[in-house]
Design an enzyme around this catalytic site. Structure first.
Site, mmCIF file in Angstrom:
data_model
loop_
_atom_site.group_PDB
_atom_site.id
_atom_site.type_symbol
_atom_site.label_atom_id
_atom_site.label_comp_id
_atom_site.label_asym_id
_atom_site.label_seq_id
_atom_site.Cartn_x
_atom_site.Cartn_y
_atom_site.Cartn_z
ATOM 1 N N ALA A 256 0.861 -1.174 0.000
ATOM 2 C CA ALA A 256 0.000 0.000 0.000
ATOM 3 C C ALA A 256 0.904 1.232 0.000
ATOM 4 C CB ALA A 256 -0.884 -0.015 1.230
ATOM 5 N N GLY B 82 0.587 -5.060 0.922
ATOM 6 C CA GLY B 82 -0.607 -5.128 0.073
ATOM 7 C C GLY B 82 -0.339 -5.777 -1.277
ATOM 8 N N GLU C 241 -0.622 -9.381 -0.660
ATOM 9 C CA GLU C 241 -2.055 -9.631 -0.422
ATOM 10 C C GLU C 241 -2.847 -9.589 -1.731
ATOM 11 O OE1 GLU C 241 -2.074 -6.486 2.539
ATOM 12 O OE2 GLU C 241 -2.677 -7.929 4.063
ATOM 13 N N GLU D 65 4.558 -5.154 7.167
ATOM 14 C CA GLU D 65 3.825 -4.051 7.800
ATOM 15 C C GLU D 65 4.246 -3.793 9.238
ATOM 16 O OE1 GLU D 65 2.454 -6.446 5.954
ATOM 17 O OE2 GLU D 65 0.874 -5.652 4.664
HETATM 18 N N1 CO8 Z 1 4.606 3.063 -0.658
HETATM 19 C C1 CO8 Z 1 5.042 4.200 -1.210
HETATM 20 N N2 CO8 Z 1 6.214 4.322 -1.856
HETATM 21 C C2 CO8 Z 1 6.981 3.215 -1.948
HETATM 22 C C3 CO8 Z 1 6.595 1.987 -1.401
HETATM 23 C C4 CO8 Z 1 5.342 1.926 -0.742
HETATM 24 N N3 CO8 Z 1 4.878 0.781 -0.219
HETATM 25 N N4 CO8 Z 1 7.567 1.080 -1.645
HETATM 26 C C5 CO8 Z 1 8.513 1.726 -2.335
HETATM 27 N N5 CO8 Z 1 8.170 3.017 -2.517
HETATM 28 C C6 CO8 Z 1 8.926 4.055 -3.220
HETATM 29 C C7 CO8 Z 1 10.101 4.535 -2.384
HETATM 30 O O1 CO8 Z 1 9.686 5.492 -1.442
HETATM 31 C C8 CO8 Z 1 11.004 5.088 -3.467
HETATM 32 O O2 CO8 Z 1 10.521 6.350 -3.850
HETATM 33 P P1 CO8 Z 1 11.586 7.575 -4.105
HETATM 34 O O3 CO8 Z 1 12.446 7.099 -5.234
HETATM 35 O O4 CO8 Z 1 10.703 8.723 -4.456
HETATM 36 O O5 CO8 Z 1 12.364 7.730 -2.826
HETATM 37 C C9 CO8 Z 1 10.761 4.165 -4.646
HETATM 38 O O6 CO8 Z 1 9.522 3.513 -4.390
HETATM 39 C C10 CO8 Z 1 11.834 3.095 -4.787
HETATM 40 O O7 CO8 Z 1 11.929 2.436 -3.551
HETATM 41 P P2 CO8 Z 1 13.329 2.219 -2.799
HETATM 42 O O8 CO8 Z 1 14.271 3.325 -3.103
HETATM 43 O O9 CO8 Z 1 13.033 1.948 -1.352
HETATM 44 O O10 CO8 Z 1 13.837 0.872 -3.541
HETATM 45 P P3 CO8 Z 1 14.793 -0.247 -2.965
HETATM 46 O O11 CO8 Z 1 15.123 -1.115 -4.121
HETATM 47 O O12 CO8 Z 1 15.926 0.351 -2.183
HETATM 48 O O13 CO8 Z 1 13.901 -1.068 -1.910
HETATM 49 C C11 CO8 Z 1 11.902 -2.167 -1.151
HETATM 50 C C12 CO8 Z 1 12.800 -1.793 -2.356
HETATM 51 C C13 CO8 Z 1 12.661 -3.152 -0.227
HETATM 52 C C14 CO8 Z 1 10.675 -2.846 -1.718
HETATM 53 C C15 CO8 Z 1 11.563 -0.892 -0.335
HETATM 54 O O14 CO8 Z 1 11.057 0.092 -1.246
HETATM 55 C C16 CO8 Z 1 10.524 -1.106 0.722
HETATM 56 O O15 CO8 Z 1 10.832 -1.618 1.780
HETATM 57 N N6 CO8 Z 1 9.256 -0.668 0.449
HETATM 58 C C17 CO8 Z 1 8.190 -0.731 1.399
HETATM 59 C C18 CO8 Z 1 7.676 -2.126 1.562
HETATM 60 C C19 CO8 Z 1 6.581 -2.144 2.586
HETATM 61 O O16 CO8 Z 1 6.778 -1.819 3.746
HETATM 62 N N7 CO8 Z 1 5.364 -2.557 2.168
HETATM 63 C C20 CO8 Z 1 4.236 -2.611 3.025
HETATM 64 C C21 CO8 Z 1 3.462 -1.341 2.922
HETATM 65 S S1 CO8 Z 1 2.192 -1.211 4.144
HETATM 66 C C22 CO8 Z 1 0.948 -2.086 3.467
HETATM 67 O O17 CO8 Z 1 1.007 -2.655 2.416
HETATM 68 C C23 CO8 Z 1 -0.261 -2.041 4.341
HETATM 69 C C24 CO8 Z 1 -1.112 -3.222 4.099
HETATM 70 C C25 CO8 Z 1 -2.495 -2.843 4.348
HETATM 71 C C26 CO8 Z 1 -3.277 -3.316 3.265
HETATM 72 C C27 CO8 Z 1 -2.898 -2.585 2.015
HETATM 73 C C28 CO8 Z 1 -3.487 -3.173 0.836
HETATM 74 C C29 CO8 Z 1 -2.743 -2.691 -0.388
#
Ligand code: CO8
Length: 258
Positions: A65, A109, A112, A132
């Site tokens: 998400a 998400g 999911e 999460e």
């Molecule tokens: N939301 C918003 N932006 C994101 C997300 C995200 N989930 N994941 C990545 N991005 C963005 C980063 O902020 C970054 O943006 P910018 O270049 O502007 O700084 C860009 O994508 C590239 O990401 P990274 O630089 O972090 O790329 P890496 O290769 O270094 O890392 C990862 C990749 C490991 C995937 C890392 O981006 C990461 O950890 N992302 C978050 C993963 C996460 O925590 N996911 C869970 C989110 S919470 C959730 O899903 C709640 C569930 C509730 C239900 C939702 C249903 C959909």
């Protein structure tokens, strides 16, 4: 005109949907889900389509998400909009089969959403996880309910509580994924499987899907609502604000456990 957040294409009797927010690793904002739901409903209603494939990019199916969007939300914000109801909820009412073709990250998400599809074909570089907990929340779109059904309680607890990622081979061994293929084969493999399904009798395909889901979903509706309300409740904590702020600010969270 802005590029679509979900690209659609028709290949024979297969509807292909591609998440198209590459700069944010296909983070699932409400707008992405609204477009996805509209496109899936259109394919579902189209009598020339027999099955669908949902995919992302080589780097990410979807990294979850949209954390930036959620970061500032309060408990009342998520409760009042019934976050992950509405368009999100409507995805599970699609009647035609949907194959998730997953390469790269399928996190939160994203994992999911893949699990909500009828089966998952993974590229060798696919990585699945429910991270999460690192943001001070829990999965809110079926992770705590579908994952233990798809794999095991032990592995689901491991992933949900430690936030570690599972690679494609482990996901296949655990039963989350039906096939693992080299990344360059992923889309063809999924499209071929979908074409086979689409060549079958549509009524029997839909009924087969409904029956397998009956076996799988039992009382899932109740438990999903339970999960969603707990997900909402975590927006009342300081740790949710800290966890999401830390992600956006690219630093480690300092949780106060309240
Ligand atoms: N939301 C918003 N932006 C994101 C997300 C995200 N989930 N994941 C990545 N991005 C963005 C980063 O902020 C970054 O943006 P910018 O270049 O502007 O700084 C860009 O994508 C590239 O990401 P990274 O630089 O972090 O790329 P890496 O290769 O270094 O890392 C990862 C990749 C490991 C995937 C890392 O981006 C990461 O950890 N992302 C978050 C993963 C996460 O925590 N996911 C869970 C989110 S919470 C959730 O899903 C709640 C569930 C509730 C239900 C939702 C249903 C959909």
């Amino acid at each position: 005109m802005d590029a679509p957040l979900v690209k659609t294409e028709v290949r024979g009797r297969v509807g292909l949907l591609t998440l198209n927010r590459p700069k944010a690793l296909n983070a699932l904002s409400n707008d992405v889900i609204a477009e996805l739901a509209a496109a899936m409903r259109a394919f579902d209603a189209d009598e020339n389509i027999g099955a669908m494939v949902l995919t992302g990019s080589e780097k990410a199916f979807a990294a979850g998400a949209d954390i930036g969007a959620m970061q500032g939300w309060s408990y009342m914000d998520v409760y009042k909009q019934d976050y992950l109801g509405g368009d999100w909820e409507s995805l599970k009412r699609i009647r035609k089969p949907i194959i998730a073709a997953v390469a790269g990250y399928a996190l939160g998400g994203g994992c999911e959403l893949a699990m909500l599809c009828d089966f998952i074909i993974a590229a060798e570089n696919a990585r699945f996880g429910q991270p999460e907990i690192k943001l001070g929340v829990i999965p809110g779109y079926g992770g705590t309910q579908r994952l233990p059904r798809a794999i095991s309680k032990a592995k689901a607890m491991d992933l949900v509580l430690t936030a570690r990622m599972m690679d494609a081979q482990e996901a296949e061994r655990a039963g989350l994924v039906s096939r693992v293929v080299p990344a360059e084969r992923l889309l063809d493999e999924a499209l071929e499987a979908a074409a086979i399904i689409a060549s079958m009798s549509l009524p029997s395909v839909i009924m087969a899907k409904e029956c397998v889901n009956m076996a799988y979903e039992g009382s899932l509706n109740d438990t999903l609502m339970f999960e969603r309300r707990n997900f909402h409740a975590l927006f009342a904590t300081e740790d949710q604000k800290e966890g999401m702020a830390a992600f956006v600010e690219k630093r480690k969270p300092d949780f106060k456990h309240k």
